[in-house]
Design a protein around this motif. Structure first.
Motif, PDB file in Angstrom:
ATOM      1  N   CYS A 268       1.154  -1.458  -0.071  1.00  0.00           N
ATOM      2  CA  CYS A 268      -0.135  -0.248  -0.111  1.00  0.00           C
ATOM      3  C   CYS A 268       1.064   0.857  -0.216  1.00  0.00           C
ATOM      4  O   CYS A 268       0.657   2.574  -0.735  1.00  0.00           O
ATOM      5  CB  CYS A 268      -0.923  -0.087   1.415  1.00  0.00           C
ATOM      6  SG  CYS A 268      -1.886  -1.349   1.150  1.00  0.00           S
ATOM      7  N   ALA A 269       2.241   0.787   0.543  1.00  0.00           N
ATOM      8  CA  ALA A 269       2.632   2.294   0.493  1.00  0.00           C
ATOM      9  C   ALA A 269       3.729   2.800  -0.427  1.00  0.00           C
ATOM     10  O   ALA A 269       3.866   4.152  -1.430  1.00  0.00           O
ATOM     11  CB  ALA A 269       4.025   2.186   1.643  1.00  0.00           C
ATOM     12  N   ALA A 270       3.186   1.250  -2.069  1.00  0.00           N
ATOM     13  CA  ALA A 270       4.343   1.492  -2.700  1.00  0.00           C
ATOM     14  C   ALA A 270       4.111   2.021  -4.175  1.00  0.00           C
ATOM     15  O   ALA A 270       4.025   2.917  -4.907  1.00  0.00           O
ATOM     16  CB  ALA A 270       4.770   0.251  -3.803  1.00  0.00           C
ATOM     17  N   ILE A 271       2.305   2.259  -3.436  1.00  0.00           N
ATOM     18  CA  ILE A 271       1.423   3.076  -5.101  1.00  0.00           C
ATOM     19  C   ILE A 271       0.655   4.017  -4.151  1.00  0.00           C
ATOM     20  O   ILE A 271       0.309   4.529  -2.761  1.00  0.00           O
ATOM     21  CB  ILE A 271      -0.115   1.393  -4.741  1.00  0.00           C
ATOM     22  CG1 ILE A 271       0.356   0.295  -4.975  1.00  0.00           C
ATOM     23  CG2 ILE A 271      -0.811   2.703  -6.227  1.00  0.00           C
ATOM     24  CD1 ILE A 271      -0.118  -0.510  -5.573  1.00  0.00           C
ATOM     25  N   PRO A 272       0.699   5.557  -5.223  1.00  0.00           N
ATOM     26  CA  PRO A 272      -0.039   6.494  -4.836  1.00  0.00           C
ATOM     27  C   PRO A 272      -1.582   6.696  -4.580  1.00  0.00           C
ATOM     28  O   PRO A 272      -2.239   5.511  -4.896  1.00  0.00           O
ATOM     29  CB  PRO A 272       0.566   7.795  -6.443  1.00  0.00           C
ATOM     30  CG  PRO A 272       1.483   6.704  -6.795  1.00  0.00           C
ATOM     31  CD  PRO A 272       1.053   5.173  -6.224  1.00  0.00           C
ATOM     32  N   ASP A 273      -2.054   6.525  -3.616  1.00  0.00           N
ATOM     33  CA  ASP A 273      -3.234   7.038  -2.746  1.00  0.00           C
ATOM     34  C   ASP A 273      -4.127   6.939  -4.117  1.00  0.00           C
ATOM     35  O   ASP A 273      -5.361   6.532  -4.011  1.00  0.00           O
ATOM     36  CB  ASP A 273      -4.173   8.385  -1.985  1.00  0.00           C
ATOM     37  CG  ASP A 273      -2.381   8.325  -0.527  1.00  0.00           C
ATOM     38  OD1 ASP A 273      -1.889   6.978  -0.321  1.00  0.00           O
ATOM     39  OD2 ASP A 273      -2.346   9.691  -0.178  1.00  0.00           O
TER      40      ASP A 273
END
Length: 561
Positions: A268-273
């Motif tokens: 989840c941290a590697a993909i933009p919101d």
């Protein structure tokens, strides 16, 4: 070959336990292999064991076949031109291609070639790609299948995705995009093929990623995996970055009732919101700028299987709400859609953040945290695992020696091993593996001595008092209250050259990275999200670097002594 001189004593080896992949819940069976005892037994009885050595191995060997040097893709398309185009394109990413022009030829190639990925045309002579898709799945449900089709928005392609296809690419083919999709499929194949077993065999004989340990805290982790694996409950894995949370998730999956169903991992941290919601839940055509076709999300693709959400603390409030509803009802809507979709997935999550503090700060939903926190497995950092450090060093040294062709290396000196034991390991197992590999690459003789260890390990372990070390107290400062290190790399490089440095490249990169990160955080007043945008890296990377460089974010961004 003995690569670590400090070996386990014979009386300890007699208590080693091995549980091969797939035998986690078998009945007791005892036999002998070399000088160690092999035991297969139910995890429920593990509380009776006092002295054990555990490891969970993820084999890189394909199911039902021999390991191969290069990834292999099977392309099934009646157009020879398409087959040749795909073959030439995949050669650029070092992927071997096997082609078939008919469904029967494609099915015949499956057991013969044992491909890692299948690229399948929907329109084939005498049959449809959907029918062949079902036949391929009967052969191997874990084999990722990528559809290529001339009708990007066709219902058949959507149906294939819902049945479990990995992805689809429109004709005329965008070859760079196809290469990216194939690479993603190969990674998925790796994750789904790697079985996690509990073994204590010599590390140089183990394949793939491994979870090694015999400390009391690691034993509790293995026991927890055994208790929850067969239960269809949500699991939250907590631990610092690099401790092996994904391996725990894969261990749970491999020994669950869903082990024959899909497994997907999302960071989840590697993909933009803005893209994470679409990645998880999919979107309808025209739902936002650039959405030129319908996309099936991970929750829909993974129907019946297990999805691993890493860095779950980095989800936006909008995504948090949709994940909460999915946990409660197993229902969701695609982005821009109004059709409610029913799914059946087991969710395993992981985070290195303090969710309770985030709830207090209003950054995370309390109801979602309670849902995710049904069963919690806490992974200890390496610094709290005691003698496991020696076992990990031995294991990774054996593997690196084999992979790098360093069979002539006899082992690691006691002095070098002592430095590794004293090091704090902020990057945990991931950093330890990297350090061992780097040390072996640096080694010019038969023994790994302290001089071959990375500079930061020598420095922070107190084993190499090199002048002008890369630390805040030794850098040139601007004289400001913020204690920002200067960017004068010239003086640093000259000083290290005079000191006969043998690791100048990594030392200089560390100085540069420390300066850059500190300066950008000062510019953003400590806002890590904004700093990540400026630097073009993830927030997780920012947090790792802050911890590694001991940067204080209290009121002013400073470097701690």
């Amino acid at each position: 070959m003995s690569l670590v001189r400090r070996r386990l004593p014979p009386e300890t080896r007699q208590n080693l336990i091995i549980c091969p992949a797939g035998a986690l819940f078998t009945t007791c069976h005892i036999g002998w292999s070399s000088d160690i005892v092999i035991v297969q037994r139910d995890l429920a009885s593990l509380h009776e064991i006092d002295k054990t050595t555990w490891s969970t191995t993820a084999s890189s060997k394909p199911i039902g076949g021999e390991p191969c040097e290069m990834a292999k893709v099977l392309v099934i398309d009646d157009d020879r031109t398409i087959c040749e185009m795909v073959k030439r394109s995949l050669e650029k990413i070092d992927v071997t291609t096997v082609t078939a022009e008919t469904a029967s030829d494609g099915l015949a190639a499956l057991p013969q070639e044992n491909p890692d990925v299948v690229v399948l045309d929907i329109m084939l002579p005498q049959t449809s790609g959907l029918e062949l898709f079902r036949d391929v799945q009967q052969h191997d449900r874990r084999l990722p299948i990528i559809f290529i089709t001339a009708g990007g928005g066709s219902s058949t392609a959507i149906q294939a995705m819902q049945l479990g296809a990995y992805d689809y690419v429109n004709k005329p083919l965008d070859l760079p995009k196809l290469n990216q999709v194939v690479q993603g499929a190969l990674e998925t194949r790796r994750l789904m093929n790697q079985r996690v077993a509990i073994s204590t065999g010599d590390a140089n004989h183990a394949e793939g990623e491994i979870f090694v340990g015999r400390s009391p805290k690691m034993l509790e982790v293995f026991k927890a995996v055994g208790r929850v694996a067969s239960q269809d409950v949500t699991v939250l894995i907590r631990g610092e970055s690099g401790t092996g949370k994904e391996l725990v998730a894969r261990a749970i999956y491999q020994h669950s009732k869903r082990s024959e169903q899909p497994f997907m991992a999302v960071n989840c941290a590697a993909i933009p919101d803005a893209l994470l919601e679409s990645e998880l839940f999919g979107h309808e055509k025209g739902s936002f700028t650039g959405a030129d076709q319908r996309r099936i999300g991970k929750f829909e693709q993974c129907n019946g299987g297990t999805i691993f959400l890493d860095e779950v603390g980095d989800m936006s409030p909008l995504v948090q709400g949709k994940v909460l509803r999915l946990l409660q009802e197993q229902k969701f809507e695609r982005v821009g859609g109004n059709q409610t979709i029913q799914t059946d997935v087991r969710i395993i999550t992981a985070t290195n953040r303090d969710l309770e503090q985030m709830v207090e700060d209003g950054e995370y939903r309390a109801d979602l945290m309670y849902r995710l926190n049904g069963v919690t497995i806490k992974l200890p950092p390496v610094r709290e695992r005691g003698d496991d450090i020696e076992i990990l060093v031995e294991h990774f040294l054996n593997i690196a020696a084999e992979q790098l062709g360093k069979g002539h290396v006899e082992g690691i000196s006691p002095e070098a091993l002592e430095l590794l034991i004293r090091y704090d390991w902020p990057g945990n197992v991931r950093e330890l593996q990297s350090v061992v590999r780097t040390s072996l690459l640096n080694t010019t003789g038969p023994i790994v001595v302290p001089a071959f260890l990375p500079a930061n390990v020598r420095r922070e372990s107190g084993g190499d008092a090199l002048p002008e070390q890369v630390a805040a107290s030794d850098l040139h400062h601007t004289g400001s209250d913020d204690q920002l290190p200067s960017a004068d790399l010239g003086a640093f490089v000259e000083g290290r050259l005079r000191s006969d440095s043998t690791d100048l490249y990594s030392e200089t990169l560390e100085v540069m990275e420390r300066f850059l990160l500190t300066r950008v955080l000062q510019e953003t007043d400590g806002n890590q999200t904004r700093a990540a945008e400026i630097l073009g890296i993830t927030r997780g990377k920012i947090r790792d670097r802050i911890a590694a460089f001991k940067i204080s974010l209290d009121k002013k961004v400073t470097l701690e002594d």
